[in-house]
Design a protein around this motif. Structure first.
Motif, PDB file in Angstrom:
ATOM      1  N   PRO B 263       0.808  -1.218   0.000  1.00 41.74           N
ATOM      2  CA  PRO B 263       0.000   0.000   0.000  1.00 41.74           C
ATOM      3  C   PRO B 263       0.842   1.271   0.000  1.00 41.74           C
ATOM      4  O   PRO B 263       0.494   2.229  -0.697  1.00 41.74           O
ATOM      5  CB  PRO B 263      -0.800  -0.103   1.297  1.00 41.74           C
ATOM      6  CG  PRO B 263      -0.815  -1.536   1.636  1.00 41.74           C
ATOM      7  CD  PRO B 263       0.437  -2.127   1.098  1.00 41.74           C
ATOM      8  N   VAL B 264       1.958   1.261   0.710  1.00 41.53           N
ATOM      9  CA  VAL B 264       2.737   2.504   0.779  1.00 41.53           C
ATOM     10  C   VAL B 264       3.304   2.844  -0.596  1.00 41.53           C
ATOM     11  O   VAL B 264       3.452   4.003  -0.954  1.00 41.53           O
ATOM     12  CB  VAL B 264       3.857   2.420   1.845  1.00 41.53           C
ATOM     13  CG1 VAL B 264       4.950   1.479   1.434  1.00 41.53           C
ATOM     14  CG2 VAL B 264       4.431   3.792   2.147  1.00 41.53           C
ATOM     15  N   ALA B 266       1.757   2.154  -3.477  1.00 46.75           N
ATOM     16  CA  ALA B 266       0.631   2.712  -4.215  1.00 46.75           C
ATOM     17  C   ALA B 266       0.383   4.160  -3.782  1.00 46.75           C
ATOM     18  O   ALA B 266       0.116   5.024  -4.605  1.00 46.75           O
ATOM     19  CB  ALA B 266      -0.616   1.870  -3.975  1.00 46.75           C
ATOM     20  N   ASP B 267       0.516   4.406  -2.474  1.00 42.75           N
ATOM     21  CA  ASP B 267       0.219   5.741  -1.953  1.00 42.75           C
ATOM     22  C   ASP B 267       1.307   6.749  -2.292  1.00 42.75           C
ATOM     23  O   ASP B 267       1.034   7.859  -2.715  1.00 42.75           O
ATOM     24  CB  ASP B 267       0.115   5.708  -0.416  1.00 42.75           C
ATOM     25  CG  ASP B 267      -1.062   4.895   0.068  1.00 42.75           C
ATOM     26  OD1 ASP B 267      -1.866   4.486  -0.781  1.00 42.75           O
ATOM     27  OD2 ASP B 267      -1.163   4.676   1.287  1.00 42.75           O
ATOM     28  N   ARG B 268       2.554   6.351  -2.048  1.00 43.80           N
ATOM     29  CA  ARG B 268       3.631   7.333  -2.065  1.00 43.80           C
ATOM     30  C   ARG B 268       4.662   7.118  -3.160  1.00 43.80           C
ATOM     31  O   ARG B 268       5.661   7.825  -3.205  1.00 43.80           O
ATOM     32  CB  ARG B 268       4.361   7.309  -0.715  1.00 43.80           C
ATOM     33  CG  ARG B 268       3.515   7.754   0.445  1.00 43.80           C
ATOM     34  CD  ARG B 268       3.268   9.239   0.371  1.00 43.80           C
ATOM     35  NE  ARG B 268       2.344   9.695   1.377  1.00 43.80           N
ATOM     36  CZ  ARG B 268       2.690  10.020   2.618  1.00 43.80           C
ATOM     37  NH1 ARG B 268       3.929   9.909   2.996  1.00 43.80           N
ATOM     38  NH2 ARG B 268       1.784  10.442   3.464  1.00 43.80           N
ATOM     39  N   GLY B 272       8.613   6.844  -1.493  1.00 43.67           N
ATOM     40  CA  GLY B 272       7.916   6.537  -0.241  1.00 43.67           C
ATOM     41  C   GLY B 272       8.139   5.090   0.146  1.00 43.67           C
ATOM     42  O   GLY B 272       8.354   4.773   1.318  1.00 43.67           O
ATOM     43  N   GLY B 393       1.200  13.956  -4.923  1.00 43.60           N
ATOM     44  CA  GLY B 393       1.329  13.034  -3.794  1.00 43.60           C
ATOM     45  C   GLY B 393       2.699  12.392  -3.724  1.00 43.60           C
ATOM     46  O   GLY B 393       3.004  11.757  -2.758  1.00 43.60           O
TER      47      GLY B 393
END
Lengths: 215, 396
Positions: B263-264, B266-268, B272, B393
């Motif tokens: 997930p990190v 995908a998010d960052r 990230g 992002g």
């Protein structure tokens, strides 16, 4: 309090759960920007936020929580997620003030524990998910002040990060509260945290824990 | 954007659609042709200098300075040919594709690859042509322009002739295309195998993990329901057990998802993701470099898992004290290097983690190379061609 959760199933469940424990939900929204708006309007005692929210479905919740705290610096925020990321824990704590919680969603199933955490964070405490702490402890690095802590002190620090009071830590470790007090003072000393408000020092100690990772 | 306006902005969604279509350019104006002609007269004399350099380099290749010189002059030759390819393409109103094979190592490590690439040898022969016949054609065109009436008619013809010769010599040959196809077929087969194996693993993990736990929880709840009146204490115990089991099921699902697409990440994005790996790493990690945008998700994931694998190897097997990660996107290629100061001796073992990453990268024409002498350091280098899309992002 206000609640941001995009899945209706979980949102309704959460409202029911909090209602049953006499915690009033003044606004329940399903996206990040609305959360900030509602928080500013209602000035709640606590905001509970899911990390993955529309519109971006990424770390929207973290960003909304940080944004809300920028506008209302004393707003306690409890972030819930299917995953815990040390990176996000660090960002949430970076302001160095209390009233921050970061938990796995499954912790909600321990109703009593969860309600307790909600009240603690609303009162300005800190609550990091045990999994955040577990990952940090699994590193055997020797490159931070954390490495100078004794195993006993590390244990106290991780319980502290979960947001427990000295009394609760004493109960968990089967020692006296006085012994815990001695440990915490030693921790503050080793991390170079000067005498100040005890609550704030606890947050800073936890932050030091997370900061012991490189940037 | 409404209506039929034609945008010149690169549209990330469209970029893929238009990719297989060979680009064409409008034919150059007479003035442009004249410009090319003048510039090229000078440019071709530089080509003569390049011949001299190449000859000296190849003659001294037995001593180490020759190796370095050859490497440099081959790179220069390649750039030189690339410029000619582009200009000739402009004159002919089409693109001339690059015949070099996609495998690419950096620095001296790539010398053998460059020397055995037939495209390199054809470029050398072409260089002889272009500095003699090509130069003559160009000079003729140039003097043609000076004697205006002749140049107006003849010179463009001469320039087109020159460009056509260039195209014949510089475009990929059928054998090269065939080799490229077989490389692609191989890498496609491997990536299909790889994803099929991944799917089987996921299916098995779900079956033995989360699915089994939910069944167990369901059984506990059912039993608790039937015992509710007869033995409330036992029922309560079963309910607590069921709750514990659902928690374990969630933990299983979480670790499964982390293995598929963290997930990190995908998010960052990649930075990230690296930061998050660094936080969890027991040895100190430094990161150097920047990414102005995000690579396509599968490329990003391949790099992420490559870095994660290299870091795990460094921590578990090499006894490294520090890991440095270096990252750069230049000329359309993303390069990542993971260096550790451990004991070295790492290899890409067939069926191992790094081999899996190599075949993942291969699907995007990417490469993974490990240099790890005994005594260290270990350097894992990954490279793949990819476009970056500016994404919000990522920059914080």
């Amino acid at each position: 309090m206000v609640l941001a959760e995009d899945l209706a199933l979980l949102r309704d469940g959460m409202i029911r759960l909090l209602d049953a424990h006499h915690i009033e939900v003044v606004a329940a929204v399903d996206n990040g920007p609305s959360l900030v708006r509602e928080a500013v309007q209602h000035r709640p005692d606590l905001a509970i936020v899911d990390v993955r929210l529309p519109p971006s479905f990424t770390d929207e919740g973290i960003r909304a929580a940080l944004e809300a705290r920028q506008q209302l610096p004393d707003l306690p925020v409890l972030v819930l997620s299917q995953y815990v990321e040390q990176l996000y824990a660090r960002e949430l704590l970076a302001q160095g003030t209390g009233g921050v919680g970061y938990l796995l969603k499954d912790r909600v199933s321990d109703i009593a524990g969860f309600v307790d955490t909600v009240r603690r964070v609303a009162a300005g405490g800190t609550a990091m998910d045990p999994e955040v702490i577990a990952t940090l402890l699994s590193r055997q690095g020797s490159r931070s002040p954390i490495a100078a802590l004794t195993p006993r002190e590390t244990e106290v620090l991780s319980l502290m990060a979960e947001g427990r009071s000295n009394a609760a830590i004493a109960a968990a470790m089967f020692v006296t509260e006085k012994a815990v007090g001695k440990h915490t003072n030693s921790i503050f000393g080793k991390l170079g945290l000067q005498q100040s408000d005890d609550d704030n020092r606890r947050v800073l100690a936890v932050l030091a824990f997370l900061e012991s990772a490189p940037h | 954007m409404k209506g039929m306006s034609i945008s010149t902005m690169p549209d990330p969604d469209r970029a893929q659609d238009s990719f297989p279509v060979q680009a064409t350019h409008p034919a150059p104006s007479r003035w442009q042709l004249f410009g090319y002609c003048v510039a090229r007269v000078i440019w071709r004399f530089l080509g003569i200098a390049l011949i001299v350099l190449l000859a000296v380099s190849l003659a001294t290749i037995v001593i180490w300075i020759g190796l370095v010189l050859t490497n440099i002059s081959l790179l220069l030759l390649r750039k030189y040919a690339a410029v000619e390819r582009r200009i000739s393409g402009r004159i002919l109103g089409t693109d001339i594709p690059d015949p070099h094979s996609a495998r690419r190592k950096r620095g001296l490590a790539g010398l053998g690859e460059r020397l055995t690439d037939p495209a390199t040898w054809r470029e050398m022969i072409w260089l002889l042509e272009v500095t003699t016949v090509g130069l003559a054609l160009n000079l003729a065109a140039f003097f043609g322009y000076i004697v205006l009436p002749v140049g107006y008619w003849i010179s463009p013809l001469l320039l087109r002739m020159d460009a056509a010769i260039n195209r014949t010599l510089l475009e990929p040959k059928e054998a090269e295309l065939r080799e490229r196809i077989s490389t692609l077929e191989g890498s496609r087969a491997r990536s299909v195998d790889h994803s099929a194996a991944e799917l089987r693993r996921i299916e098995r993990d779900l079956h033995d993990g989360a699915q089994a736990r939910l069944v167990a929880a369901g059984m506990d709840i059912g039993l608790a329901e039937s015992l509710l009146d007869a033995d409330p204490a036992k029922a309560r115990e079963l309910m607590a057990q069921a709750r514990g089991t659902t928690r374990d099921a969630l933990a299983d699902l979480r670790s499964l998802v982390r293995g598929i697409h963290p997930p990190v990440l995908a998010d960052r994005g990649l930075l990230g993701g690296i930061e998050s790996l660094a936080i969890a790493s027991p040895v100190s990690v430094s990161l150097d470099g920047a990414l102005p945008g995000r690579p396509p998700a599968p490329v990003e994931a391949a790099f992420y898992f490559g870095i994660a694998e290299a870091m795990t190897n460094a921590t578990k097997h090499s006894g490294a004290q520090t890991i440095s990660i270096w990252l750069e996107h230049s000329d359309g290629v993303l390069h990542v290097q993971v260096v550790d100061d451990g004991v070295g001796g790492a290899v890409v073992a067939p069926g191992g983690g790094l081999a899996g990453i190599a075949s993942r990268l291969e699907a995007f024409d990417g490469t993974l190379a490990v240099v790890s002498p005994h005594g260290g350091p270990t350097v894992v280098t990954m490279a793949a061609r990819c476009e970056l899309t500016p994404a919000e992002g990522v920059a914080r």
